[in-house]
Design an enzyme around this catalytic site. Structure first.
Site, PDB file in Angstrom:
ATOM      1  N   GLU A 236       0.904  -1.111   0.056  1.00 33.55           N
ATOM      2  CA  GLU A 236       0.172  -0.104   0.024  1.00 33.55           C
ATOM      3  C   GLU A 236       0.860   1.513  -0.131  1.00 33.55           C
ATOM      4  O   GLU A 236       0.478   2.211  -0.685  1.00 33.55           O
ATOM      5  CB  GLU A 236      -0.841   0.090   1.343  1.00 33.55           C
ATOM      6  CG  GLU A 236      -2.168   1.090   1.176  1.00 33.55           C
ATOM      7  CD  GLU A 236      -2.981   1.093   2.352  1.00 33.55           C
ATOM      8  OE1 GLU A 236      -3.450   2.042   2.638  1.00 33.55           O
ATOM      9  OE2 GLU A 236      -2.972  -0.183   2.937  1.00 33.55           O
ATOM     10  N   ASP A 237       1.881   1.370   0.720  1.00 33.97           N
ATOM     11  CA  ASP A 237       2.632   2.353   1.080  1.00 33.97           C
ATOM     12  C   ASP A 237       4.067   2.787   0.290  1.00 33.97           C
ATOM     13  O   ASP A 237       4.766   3.520   0.198  1.00 33.97           O
ATOM     14  CB  ASP A 237       2.841   2.544   2.458  1.00 33.97           C
ATOM     15  CG  ASP A 237       1.674   2.945   3.188  1.00 33.97           C
ATOM     16  OD1 ASP A 237       0.926   3.597   2.713  1.00 33.97           O
ATOM     17  OD2 ASP A 237       1.574   2.538   4.411  1.00 33.97           O
TER      18      ASP A 237
END
Length: 718
Positions: free
Chosen positions: A75-76
């Protein structure tokens, strides 16, 4: 937190674990998150490491630990799922993928939140480790929530945690995690009350410690005298549970006399019941306060004997008695049953543990309306239970406060629909009767009985509410079709036709093709609901020469535009825009008082335009989804809305004036106020105020809560 500390803990309960996998995940995640920082300023990698540490506390396997370390990489960072699978295998990848998708946000569109929760259920049903990683992730985020600068965001995250994650931890039986999440939520949702309660607990700490030692010594001595091996420990109940008791019973802190609970851990089942007898011989038991969760375990596997006695100094003392094995389950819940590759729904021995999860998955398939789905889950899944018996002696579990109607629907939907009465313990009772632990329930049915709208006012379980709503909607649709047929018949007669002829000739299908509906009955029902005009449907169905349109149609079109403009102008004065429906008046439901910023939904009401409800309003769930229309707050308008606030305060002179100044200072107008002093020297103040949106509402509520002498501030829905 150091990697070696985590590995040592994993090896202590799982010596055969592949710790090299954990080391590789550590190195990979550290590189992926290099240079990233959290809002606190600390390196971002500290977060996944703390999450993996919490998973080790739950005694999970190396795959879950790895997923905890890697859960934010997809996600990051630029890492992809194929990268994870290539380096760490499919098992870790599936968990990471499941966690990555669980981006539930209560401050986004209600439908999106509901759909994300659906995805979470699907992921959980495949591998329960998905939610365990997510719970650890949420706990660490809650521990560091103070670094988030926006008070509104802190409140939204805390509310989401209290509504979804804390109850899930409870369902999974991880009570230490549930308790910490609840305390942290209270800290941000009701900071003043949390701080006051914490201070009161701190002031009485020394007195409690001496009391705990006294009871512990007495109990241990008596148990040993009776040859019952044991460990006795005393503890103070967590802040949130005490706060809930103060709220539910309307009492002051000084009046709570069962803040302390004791736990007796022994070796065998027989010794559990012997220990119970010893406790009751030393101190007088409180009637109605004994619960046997050994004979009837909770759905999450929790087993223990609970009793409350009148201890020294006439204080109520709660005592829990269990074996060492039961204690392990009570502390770690579903994680205590982990068989490393068998902790999945459908695995051997997991049927009862995952029954509640299967029920959730069934609901997410059946309930297509997002608001009904999420509200059914919140109401039914996360609640205390009551255990009752069928006439044959089978034990059935229901939500506390359930009625014979809930029981009937639990047995079978047909039994629920035809329920006319019930015998409880051989005595006929009203359908509103609240079932108690140990009741034997026998349902009486009649083939002519049908669900009643009034039932919705007292049923408690999601299944009963869902089935009743489904029946009522079916009846609404049937009536709408009758009305639609009648309206179309009248309109068709103006052109020398009948509805039957329009249908038989296929002309009605022409109107159907020009609409958004797929079935004829859907089109007819839309007319009955008032979503379509009968005249427009018939004119679309018939040839233009038959409907005899005059050549001078332009003046009519001009008039149409004028009406549309007036309708739009009129609807904008309410602060709400309606999409796809013309000439509709908008009114707000009195059952939920929606405020700009609340998720909302509109329903067509014949003769009264569009009624706007809050998305989570229980009344709105009774309506047929076909009557639903898309509505949205008008971003250009700032039409104020009335909302009711309940403020509990000390009975102090001048406090009402101070609160009025706080409302005025926030630009909030008081429309109505009712104040009443209670016997405990507290005042309950009901304010009807006018606010422009939820942001202004939350701001003024925080300002009021910060005043001296304020105990609680809450929004009242009804």
């Amino acid at each position: 937190m150091r990697l070696n500390d985590i590995i040592e803990r994993v090896e202590s309960y799982h010596p055969a674990a592949d710790t090299d996998l954990i080391r590789r995940a550590y190195v990979f995640s550290a590189r992926a998150h290099e240079g990233q920082t959290r809002k606190s300023g600390e390196p971002f990698f500290n977060h996944p490491l703390e999450v993996s540490s919490l998973l080790a506390d739950m005694r999970l396997d190396e795959y879950a630990i790895c997923a905890g370390i890697l859960h934010d990489t997809v996600e990051d960072t630029e890492v992809t799922l194929p990268d994870i699978e290539k380096l760490f295998g499919p098992e870790v990848t599936e968990i990471v993928d499941g966690v990555t998708k669980l981006n539930i946000r209560f401050n986004t569109a209600f439908e999106k939140q509901a759909e994300n929760f659906r995805r979470m259920l699907v992921a959980m049903s495949k591998d329960i480790r998905v939610i365990l990683v997510k719970l650890a992730d949420r706990l660490h985020n809650m521990r560091t929530l103070n670094h988030m600068s926006s008070a509104d965001k802190r409140e939204n995250i805390a509310q989401e945690t209290l509504d979804i994650y804390a109850p899930l931890a409870n369902r999974l039986g991880i009570f230490w995690l549930k308790a910490e999440l609840e305390d942290l939520c209270l800290r941000y949702l009701n900071p003043k009350e949390y701080n006051e309660l914490s201070e009161q607990l701190a002031k009485t700490e020394s007195t409690r410690e001496s009391y705990i030692k006294e009871v512990q010594a007495t109990l241990e001595a008596k148990l040993h005298e009776n040859a019952v091996p044991c460990q006795v420990k005393g503890r103070v109940k967590h802040v949130y549970s005490i706060w809930r008791k103060l709220k539910s019973q309307g009492i002051a802190f000084e009046d709570v006399n069962d803040i302390i609970a004791f736990r007796v851990v022994t070796d065998t089942l027989g010794h559990c019941y012997e220990a119970l007898g010893v406790c009751h011989s030393v101190w007088r038991p409180v009637p109605g306060r004994f619960k046997d969760f050994v004979a009837m375990p909770k759905p999450n596997g929790y087993q223990s004997l609970h009793t409350t006695v009148i201890g020294p100094d006439v204080h109520r003392v709660e005592i829990q008695i269990r074996t060492e094995a039961m204690h392990t389950v009570a502390e770690n819940g579903i994680a205590a049953h982990w068989a490393y590759k068998e902790g999945k729904p459908g695995s051997k021995g997991g049927d009862e543990q995952f029954a509640w999860l299967r029920q959730l998955v069934e609901w997410q398939r059946e309930l297509q309306d997002p608001s009904e789905f999420i509200n059914t889950v919140k109401v039914d899944l996360f609640s205390d239970e009551v255990y009752v018996f069928t006439p044959k002696g089978e034990v059935k579990e229901l939500k506390r406060g359930s009625t014979p109607v809930d029981f009937a629907y639990l047995i079978h939907s047909e039994v629920g629909e035809h329920c006319v009465g019930a015998r409880v313990n051989g005595r006929i009772v009203p359908l509103r009767y609240r079932l108690k632990n140990g009741d034997t329930v026998d349902i009486m049915t009649s083939p002519t009985q049908r669900p009643n709208k009034d039932w919705l006012s007292f049923v408690k379980t999601g299944k009963a509410r869902t089935r009743i709503n489904a029946f009522l909607r079916k009846e609404q649709r049937r009536k709408a079709i009758e009305i639609g047929r009648d309206l179309l018949e009248r309109e068709a007669r103006k052109y020398g036709r009948s509805l039957q002829k329009l249908t038989r000739s296929g002309e009605l299908d022409t109107a159907l093709a020009a609409s958004k509906y797929e079935q004829r009955e859907d089109l007819i029902a839309a007319v009955g609901y008032g979503k379509l005009k009968a005249g427009e449907v018939v004119r679309r169905a018939l040839p233009s020469e038959l409907t005899d349109k005059p050549a001078s149609d332009e003046p009519k079109r001009g008039l149409r535009r004028l009406i549309d403009a007036v309708a739009k102008q009129r609807s904008s004065t309410t602060g709400v825009t309606v999409q796809g429906i013309d000439d509709m008046l908008v009114r707000f439901a009195k059952c939920c008082h929606p405020v700009p910023g609340d998720p909302i939904v509109g329903f067509v009401t014949r003769g009264r335009g569009i009624t706007v409800h809050s998305m989570d309003c229980h009344t709105a769930l009774q309506f047929d989804p076909e009557r639903k229309v898309e509505v949205a707050w008008d971003t250009k308008g700032t039409v104020p809305r009335a909302v009711q606030i309940r403020v509990v305060t000390d009975d102090t002179p001048g406090l009402l004036a101070t609160m009025s100044q706080a409302f005025s200072g926030a630009g909030v107008n008081i429309l109505n106020a009712h104040c009443q002093v209670k016997k405990d020297a507290r005042a309950v103040n009901m304010f009807m105020v006018s606010v422009k949106d939820t942001g202004q509402l939350r701001s003024v509520m925080r300002s009021i809560a910060a005043l001296e002498g304020i105990h609680s501030v809450e929004r009242v829905s009804g």
